[in-house]
Design an enzyme around this catalytic site. Structure first.
Site, mmCIF file in Angstrom:
data_model
loop_
_atom_site.group_PDB
_atom_site.id
_atom_site.type_symbol
_atom_site.label_atom_id
_atom_site.label_comp_id
_atom_site.label_asym_id
_atom_site.label_seq_id
_atom_site.Cartn_x
_atom_site.Cartn_y
_atom_site.Cartn_z
ATOM 1 N N GLY A 75 0.809 -1.217 0.000
ATOM 2 C CA GLY A 75 0.000 0.000 0.000
ATOM 3 C C GLY A 75 0.840 1.263 0.000
ATOM 4 N N GLY A 76 0.285 2.308 -0.582
ATOM 5 C CA GLY A 76 0.936 3.613 -0.546
ATOM 6 C C GLY A 76 1.011 4.242 -1.917
ATOM 7 N N ILE A 77 1.672 5.393 -1.967
ATOM 8 C CA ILE A 77 1.881 6.090 -3.240
ATOM 9 C C ILE A 77 2.981 5.340 -3.995
ATOM 10 C CG2 ILE A 77 2.565 8.275 -4.314
ATOM 11 C CD1 ILE A 77 -0.131 8.390 -2.770
ATOM 12 N N TYR A 139 9.416 10.079 -4.102
ATOM 13 C CA TYR A 139 8.913 8.708 -3.959
ATOM 14 C C TYR A 139 10.062 7.773 -3.568
ATOM 15 C CZ TYR A 139 7.576 4.070 -5.756
ATOM 16 O OH TYR A 139 7.357 2.714 -5.902
HETATM 17 P P1 NAI Z 1 -0.622 0.742 -7.060
HETATM 18 O O1 NAI Z 1 -0.531 2.233 -7.020
HETATM 19 O O2 NAI Z 1 -1.361 0.113 -8.181
HETATM 20 O O3 NAI Z 1 -1.265 0.228 -5.689
HETATM 21 C C1 NAI Z 1 -1.027 0.872 -4.459
HETATM 22 C C2 NAI Z 1 -2.297 0.783 -3.644
HETATM 23 O O4 NAI Z 1 -2.077 1.476 -2.422
HETATM 24 C C3 NAI Z 1 -3.517 1.413 -4.328
HETATM 25 O O5 NAI Z 1 -4.569 0.481 -4.458
HETATM 26 C C4 NAI Z 1 -3.896 2.570 -3.407
HETATM 27 O O6 NAI Z 1 -5.304 2.761 -3.278
HETATM 28 C C5 NAI Z 1 -3.280 2.142 -2.078
HETATM 29 N N1 NAI Z 1 -2.993 3.297 -1.251
HETATM 30 C C6 NAI Z 1 -2.475 4.496 -1.614
HETATM 31 N N2 NAI Z 1 -2.455 5.339 -0.563
HETATM 32 C C7 NAI Z 1 -2.967 4.668 0.491
HETATM 33 C C8 NAI Z 1 -3.227 5.011 1.828
HETATM 34 N N3 NAI Z 1 -2.957 6.232 2.318
HETATM 35 N N4 NAI Z 1 -3.777 4.067 2.624
HETATM 36 C C9 NAI Z 1 -4.069 2.828 2.154
HETATM 37 N N5 NAI Z 1 -3.847 2.450 0.872
HETATM 38 C C10 NAI Z 1 -3.310 3.356 0.059
HETATM 39 O O7 NAI Z 1 0.871 0.193 -6.977
HETATM 40 P P2 NAI Z 1 1.413 -1.246 -7.424
HETATM 41 O O8 NAI Z 1 1.995 -1.127 -8.778
HETATM 42 O O9 NAI Z 1 0.405 -2.279 -7.130
HETATM 43 O O10 NAI Z 1 2.655 -1.399 -6.433
HETATM 44 C C11 NAI Z 1 2.489 -1.965 -5.139
HETATM 45 C C12 NAI Z 1 3.677 -1.561 -4.272
HETATM 46 O O11 NAI Z 1 4.874 -1.996 -4.882
HETATM 47 C C13 NAI Z 1 3.805 -0.055 -4.080
HETATM 48 O O12 NAI Z 1 4.210 0.196 -2.749
HETATM 49 C C14 NAI Z 1 4.904 0.338 -5.028
HETATM 50 O O13 NAI Z 1 5.616 1.470 -4.557
HETATM 51 C C15 NAI Z 1 5.767 -0.902 -5.039
HETATM 52 N N6 NAI Z 1 6.478 -1.060 -6.295
HETATM 53 C C16 NAI Z 1 5.790 -1.420 -7.414
HETATM 54 C C17 NAI Z 1 6.462 -1.578 -8.614
HETATM 55 C C18 NAI Z 1 5.759 -2.045 -9.846
HETATM 56 O O14 NAI Z 1 6.429 -2.223 -10.864
HETATM 57 N N7 NAI Z 1 4.437 -2.269 -9.819
HETATM 58 C C19 NAI Z 1 7.908 -1.313 -8.706
HETATM 59 C C20 NAI Z 1 8.513 -0.925 -7.459
HETATM 60 C C21 NAI Z 1 7.815 -0.818 -6.299
HETATM 61 C C1 15L Z 2 7.987 1.789 -9.327
HETATM 62 O O1 15L Z 2 8.476 1.942 -8.214
HETATM 63 C C2 15L Z 2 6.564 2.087 -9.585
HETATM 64 O O2 15L Z 2 5.747 1.737 -8.485
HETATM 65 C C3 15L Z 2 6.034 1.411 -10.833
HETATM 66 O O3 15L Z 2 4.795 2.020 -11.191
HETATM 67 C C4 15L Z 2 7.028 1.531 -11.979
HETATM 68 O O4 15L Z 2 7.200 2.882 -12.326
HETATM 69 C C5 15L Z 2 8.349 0.927 -11.563
HETATM 70 O O5 15L Z 2 8.820 1.502 -10.350
HETATM 71 C C6 15L Z 2 9.430 1.096 -12.610
HETATM 72 O O6 15L Z 2 10.456 1.696 -12.317
HETATM 73 O O7 15L Z 2 9.235 0.594 -13.726
#
Ligand code: NAI
Ligand code: 15L
Length: 272
Positions: A75-77, A139
């Site tokens: 969870g988070g930004i 971030y």
């Molecule tokens: P996403 O943005 O799709 O999901 C994050 C979720 O956190 C969202 O559903 C949002 O509603 C929730 N959220 C945001 N603020 C919140 C708050 N204040 N309280 C509770 N929930 C909150 O991100 P994704 O792609 O699913 O990534 C998941 C995690 O992995 C994140 O922490 C991201 O930083 C990390 N990450 C993801 C990468 C990727 O390639 N998808 C790469 C590197 C890190």
């Molecule tokens: C992240 O940390 C982001 O959550 C994801 O949305 C992508 O931007 C990923 O890194 C990336 O670097 O491809």
């Protein structure tokens, strides 16, 4: 059918892209899965417990963590953003999570950190777990804070956390940078299982990437974890070459591990 390792796994950010990709894959890991997010999750299955929770709300986070013996913290930004939402979700939210975990038996945590903690390293650099952090924006700084906070809770209280610096976790790699940074959903799921299964975890840095031929990160310190990624972005190279223009050699997406994030300004509320 393998026995569940956990009684109740908490997934924060469960409504997000990785939460949705992982829900089914992680079903065998725990008897029950608590799905928490700021926004409602898609229709829960019988073994799933939906919870609405703002990570910035300490009391709500406490209730969310209570009764869980493992936490997958997604969870988070998840992108570059103005400081205030990052402060609330990724900094205050992480503190709330670790304090709740401390009160409720210190369930093992997998913290979804990011390659953006090291985004100003070049794609020609090869990084191990002890490299200097070089965040490419607010971030990335918030994820560096998260890693430091987790490490402090480990050293002070023995709270175990896997610090997983995820590259680009998507169904398939879709651009040239992702030939180095890609993490397949299947490899992420097997990594999560390994983290919650290994008898002793500690607080290791883990590079969250598949076995990419063009990879930048060295996980050779992790033999004890028993995780061997199976996928390789290289198998998509021809498809990417055919669908994407090759970036100029001096473009941020071709030079820096963090790609375009290195070029973002410091966003203010008015700019987004
Ligand atoms: P996403 O943005 O799709 O999901 C994050 C979720 O956190 C969202 O559903 C949002 O509603 C929730 N959220 C945001 N603020 C919140 C708050 N204040 N309280 C509770 N929930 C909150 O991100 P994704 O792609 O699913 O990534 C998941 C995690 O992995 C994140 O922490 C991201 O930083 C990390 N990450 C993801 C990468 C990727 O390639 N998808 C790469 C590197 C890190
Ligand atoms: C992240 O940390 C982001 O959550 C994801 O949305 C992508 O931007 C990923 O890194 C990336 O670097 O491809």
């Amino acid at each position: 059918m393998t026995e569940p390792v956990l009684d109740r796994l908490l997934i924060t950010g469960a409504a997000g892209s990785l939460g949705r990709a992982l829900r089914q894959r992680l079903a065998p890991l725990a008897r029950r899965i608590r799905l928490a997010d700021l926004v409602p999750v898609d229709a829960p299955a019988p073994h799933e417990e939906p919870v609405t929770c703002d990570l910035a709300d300490a009391a709500a986070v406490d209730a969310m963590v209570k009764g869980c013996d493992g936490i997958l913290h997604l969870g988070g930004i998840s992108v570059e953003a103005p400081f205030d939402p990052i402060l609330q979700a990724n900094i205050l939210g992480l503190y709330n999570l670790y304090e709740a975990a401390r009160r409720h038996g210190q369930p093992r945590i997998l913290f979804a950190s990011s390659n953006h903690t090291v985004g100003f390293w070049k794609q020609t650099d090869r990084l191990g777990p002890d490299c200097t952090l070089r965040p490419d924006g607010l971030y990335g700084v918030s994820k560096a804070f998260g890693e430091a906070l987790a490490r402090m809770y480990f050293d002070k209280f023995g709270q175990e956390t896997a610090l997983v610096r995820i590259g680009s976790a998507t169904a398939e790699p879709t651009n040239h940078r992702m030939l180095g940074s890609w993490l397949s959903h299947d490899d992420l799921a097997t990594l999560i299982r390994a983290v919650f299964t290994v008898p002793k975890l500690g607080c290791p840095v883990i590079w969250g990437a598949s076995a990419n031929t063009q990879g930048w990160w060295d996980n050779s310190h992790l033999g004890w974890l028993g995780w061997t990624p199976q996928d390789n972005a290289e198998t998509f190279r021809a498809k990417i070459d055919a669908s994407q223009p090759r970036p100029a050699p001096d473009a941020a997406v071709a030079v820096y591990q963090g790609g375009i994030f290195t070029e973002y300004p410091i966003f203010t509320k008015d700019e987004t």
